[in-house]
Design an enzyme around this catalytic site. Structure first.
Site, PDB file in Angstrom:
ATOM      1  N   CYS A 256       0.828  -1.204   0.000  1.00 15.48           N
ATOM      2  CA  CYS A 256       0.000   0.000   0.000  1.00 15.48           C
ATOM      3  C   CYS A 256       0.871   1.267   0.000  1.00 15.48           C
ATOM      4  CB  CYS A 256      -0.970  -0.066   1.174  1.00 15.48           C
ATOM      5  SG  CYS A 256      -2.425   0.926   0.905  1.00 15.48           S
TER       6      CYS A 256
ATOM      7  N   HIS B 181      -3.598  -5.427   1.693  1.00 16.12           N
ATOM      8  CA  HIS B 181      -2.906  -5.672   2.967  1.00 16.12           C
ATOM      9  C   HIS B 181      -2.933  -7.149   3.355  1.00 16.12           C
ATOM     10  CE1 HIS B 181      -2.271  -1.498   4.381  1.00 16.12           C
ATOM     11  NE2 HIS B 181      -3.284  -1.249   3.570  1.00 16.12           N
TER      12      HIS B 181
ATOM     13  N   GLU C 284      -1.157  -8.641   5.410  1.00 21.35           N
ATOM     14  CA  GLU C 284      -0.861  -8.822   6.839  1.00 21.35           C
ATOM     15  C   GLU C 284      -2.129  -8.723   7.699  1.00 21.35           C
ATOM     16  OE1 GLU C 284      -0.503  -6.146   5.165  1.00 21.35           O
ATOM     17  OE2 GLU C 284      -0.898  -4.378   6.410  1.00 21.35           O
TER      18      GLU C 284
END
Ligand code: GLN
Length: 192
Positions: A78, A170, A172
């Site tokens: 990002c 994302h 994660e």
């Protein structure tokens, strides 16, 4: 293997926890010395103008750019994708400029600021990946040496160029470790 996580701002802990689950050692990168001895570097999400300014203030911008040019595997998420790009639409903000990409920030105009969608990423495997977007950028154009790994609604959302990997979403923030494992494979290939 030891992975550095740029820890100036943003979703650091989530990457750390995910890499721990994969039994990979991590180190927070806050100054140039922290780059010594790492095998790869993650640039987490955050706010790219702010992170760019902090990279300059902490004397990290040029050392990271130099490490990337020398072949250090770097994965930008990002904000990280924005910082890796050579071209940022309508912006003079600081950047590492390691990828021949043209990026548009906060680019999902009529979409809500955050959205999630299941996407198949053939370079990973055929099982859809649950991608989470938060005020996400996208890549609108790439140079010849960039390999596109995912396009959605004509927007490029995941790409790589040599040792550099960038995602607009994302990974994660999910329990799915496949994108990080892809990055670890890239590192292992560069070590062997
Ligand atoms: N919109 C942010 C920026 O321009 C990126 C958002 C994120 O990293 N989740 O930096």
């Amino acid at each position: 293997m030891k992975i550095g996580i740029l820890a100036l701002q943003g979703a650091v802990r989530e990457h750390r926890n995910l890499l721990r689950r994969l039994r990979v050692e991590t180190v927070d990168v806050l100054n140039p010395d922290d780059l010594t001895g790492i095998d790869g570097l993650i640039l987490p999400g955050g706010e790219s103008t702010t992170v760019g300014k902090l990279l300059v203030r902490y004397n990290l911008l040029e050392p990271i750019a130099e490490s990337g040019r020398r072949g250090l595997p770097i994965f930008g998420v990002c904000t990280g994708l924005i910082l890796l790009s050579k071209h940022i639409n309508n912006s003079e903000q600081h950047r590492l400029g390691l990828m021949d990409t043209w990026v548009v920030r906060n680019a999902f105009g009529r979409q809500p600021a955050s959205f999630e969608a299941d996407m198949v990423i053939p370079a990973i495997d055929s099982k859809p990946f649950h991608a989470v977007f938060i005020r996400a950028p996208y890549i609108e154009k790439v140079g010849d040496s960039v390999k596109i790994l995912l396009t959605y609604q004509e927007k490029i959302l995941f790409a790589e160029q040599g040792n550099i990997l960038a995602a607009a979403f994302h990974p994660e923030l999910t329990d799915d470790t496949r994108i990080h494992e892809y990055f670890l494979r890239k590192i292992r290939n560069s070590l062997s």
